[in-house]
Design an enzyme around this catalytic site. Structure first.
Site, mmCIF file in Angstrom:
data_model
loop_
_atom_site.group_PDB
_atom_site.id
_atom_site.type_symbol
_atom_site.label_atom_id
_atom_site.label_comp_id
_atom_site.label_asym_id
_atom_site.label_seq_id
_atom_site.Cartn_x
_atom_site.Cartn_y
_atom_site.Cartn_z
ATOM 1 N N GLU A 54 -3.009 0.332 -4.099
ATOM 2 C CA GLU A 54 -2.659 -0.769 -3.035
ATOM 3 C C GLU A 54 -3.033 -2.194 -3.738
ATOM 4 O OE1 GLU A 54 -5.476 -1.729 -0.012
ATOM 5 O OE2 GLU A 54 -6.373 -0.024 -0.280
ATOM 6 N N ASP B 123 1.012 -1.226 -0.083
ATOM 7 C CA ASP B 123 -0.004 -0.059 -0.006
ATOM 8 C C ASP B 123 0.902 1.217 -0.202
ATOM 9 O OD1 ASP B 123 -2.157 1.868 0.363
ATOM 10 O OD2 ASP B 123 -2.949 1.017 2.159
#
Length: 348
Positions: free
Chosen positions: A97, A7
Site C-alpha cells: 500500500e 492498497d
DNA sequence: TCTGGGGTCCTAGGACCC
DNA sequence: TCTGGGGTCCTAGGACCC
C-alpha cells in the site's frame, strides 16, 4: 488538492491467485499454521489474518488453503513501480500500500488508471481512496474495499470528519482509545472542549497534537519520500516451548541465521550494523532483552553469528530451566553515509 | 482471544556536557 | 560545591501498523 491511498486487496492471497485463476471467487487463505491472508469470500465466513488455521477451518470447512510460496517482496516492488508511473511522489506504507501524490493530474482519473493497470499488468485488485488528507484517503480506501474506488470531496469531508469515531482513527489503538474513553471521548467531535495542555495529560504530547489536528482539519496532507530501513530482524515462536538446551540452541541458531541472511540482503547488500538486540520471551510471557553495541560497524556473518551466540549465553537461558516461547534477533542498521541527504534531494 | 512475523515511532529516565 | 537550565545521546519498553 487531493491525494490517493492505494492498497492491494488481500495481497498475499491475490498474488497466489494469479497462478490459480480457478480459485477466484472461492474462500482461499494463504496460511502456515496461522492465516496470513484471506480472500474476501473467506472473510465473509469470518476468516481473517493472524487467525489459527484450525479455527479458520472450523468456521469455513471448504476453505482452500495455500502455503505461502510466491515472492511477495518482488510483487510489492512491481506494484510500487507501477504507482510511480502515475505519481510525482509515492510514500509506501507497507509492501502493498502507498500514499500517492499525482501532481497536477486529475486524481480520480489517475486512480482509475492505476486500478486498471494493476489489474491488467500485475493481475492484482487494488482499491483506491481519494481525499484531501492521508487519514481521509486511507479511510476512503478502507470503506471502498474490495476492488473499489471512493472519493471524499472537500464538501463531504466536513460532514464526515464531524462524525468520526475514535476507533476509526489510523494510529489510535486499543490503549489510546481506552484512555480517551476514560476521559469521556469516543468521537472526534467530543474533543471540542480540550486544549493541548489538557489532552496531553491523557495521551501524551505527540498523540494530543495529532488528535487536535484531526479535529481541526489540519492533519497530514503531504506525501513524503521515506528514508532507508533502520532495522532488520528475525523471530520465531516455538510451537512447543522447551527448556532443554539443545532445543533452545537449535531455535536460537535458526533465528540468528535468518537475521544474518536478511542483513546481508538489506540496502542492496551494503547494510552495516553496529548494534544487536536479543529478546527472549518465556512460555510464562515474561520478557528478557539485552542490547550490545559493537566496537565497529560490520556485516561479517561469522562475527555477527558469534556475537549473537554470546548474547544467548549471557542471557542465562541455558540454565534458567524455563521453557522458551520466542527468540528474536534485531540488527540496528548503521546509516550509510549520505543516504539521508540523498533522499532529501529532489529527484531529477 | 493475544494467535505471527516484520516493521516504525514515541516516551521516560539516566548519563553526560556546557 | 551547589544551584538551575538546556541540550544530546543512549536504553528499555510501549503502542501501533500491516
Amino acid at each position: 488538492m487531493s491525494l490517493l491511498h492505494a492498497d492491494a486487496d488481500c495481497f498475499f492471497a491475490s498474488v497466489e491467485l494469479r497462478h490459480r485463476p480457478d480459485l477466484v471467487g472461492r474462500p482461499v487463505a494463504v496460511a502456515t499454521h496461522i492465516v496470513m491472508s484471506a480472500t474476501y469470500p473467506a472473510r465473509g465466513r469470518g476468516v481473517h489474518g493472524a487467525m489459527p488455521l484450525r479455527q479458520a477451518l472450523r468456521l469455513c470447512p471448504e476453505l482452500v488453503v495455500l502455503p505461502p510460496r510466491a515472492d511477495y517482496q518482488s510483487a510489492g516492488e512491481a506494484l510500487m513501480a507501477l504507482f510511480w508511473r502515475y505519481a510525482a511522489q509515492v510514500e509506501p506504507g507497507s509492501m502493498e500500500e502507498a500514499f500517492i501524490d499525482v501532481g497536477d493530474t486529475d486524481p480520480v482519473a489517475s486512480a482509475t488508471a492505476i486500478r486498471r493497470a494493476a489489474r491488467d499488468e500485475l493481475g492484482l485488485p487494488v482499491t483506491v481512496g481519494v481525499a484531501r488528507t492521508k487519514l481521509l484517503a486511507k479511510l476512503a480506501s478502507r470503506r471502498a474495499k474490495p476492488d473499489g474506488l471512493l472519493v471524499i470531496t472537500e464538501a463531504e469531508e466536513v460532514h464526515l470528519r464531524a462524525g468520526l469515531t475514535i476507533d476509526e482513527l489510523w494510529g489510535v489503538g486499543p490503549t489510546t482509545a481506552s484512555r480517551l474513553a476514560d476521559a469521556g471521548v469516543t468521537r472526534v467531535s467530543e474533543l471540542a472542549d480540550f486544549d493541548e495542555a489538557r489532552l496531553r495529560t491523557v495521551v501524551g504530547t505527540t498523540m494530543a497534537r495529532r488528535l487536535l489536528s484531526i479535529r481541526d482539519a489540519t492533519d497530514d496532507a503531504t506525501v513524503r519520500q521515506i528514508g532507508p530501513r533502520r532495522t532488520v530482524s528475525a523471530s520465531r515462536t516455538a510451537m512447543r516451548p522447551s527448556n532443554r538446551w539443545p532445543d533452545i540452541q537449535a531455535h536460537a541458531d535458526g533465528v540468528i541465521d535468518l537475521a544474518v541472511q536478511r542483513l546481508a540482503a538489506a540496502h542492496d547488500g551494503q547494510a552495516l550494523t553496529h548494534h544487536i538486540n536479543l529478546q527472549i520471551t518465556y512460555a510464562d510471557r515474561n520478557h528478557w532483552s539485552i542490547d550490545l553495541g559493537l566496537p565497529a560497524a560490520t556485516r561479517d556473518p561469522d562475527e555477527l553469528r558469534r556475537r549473537c551466540r554470546e548474547l544467548i549465553m549471557a542471557s542465562g537461558v541455558r540454565t534458567a530451566g524455563r521453557p522458551v516461547l520466542l527468540i528474536m534477533v534485531s540488527f540496528r542498521l548503521t546509516n550509510i553515509a549520505g543516504s539521508r541527504l540523498q533522499n532529501a534531494l529532489p529527484l531529477f
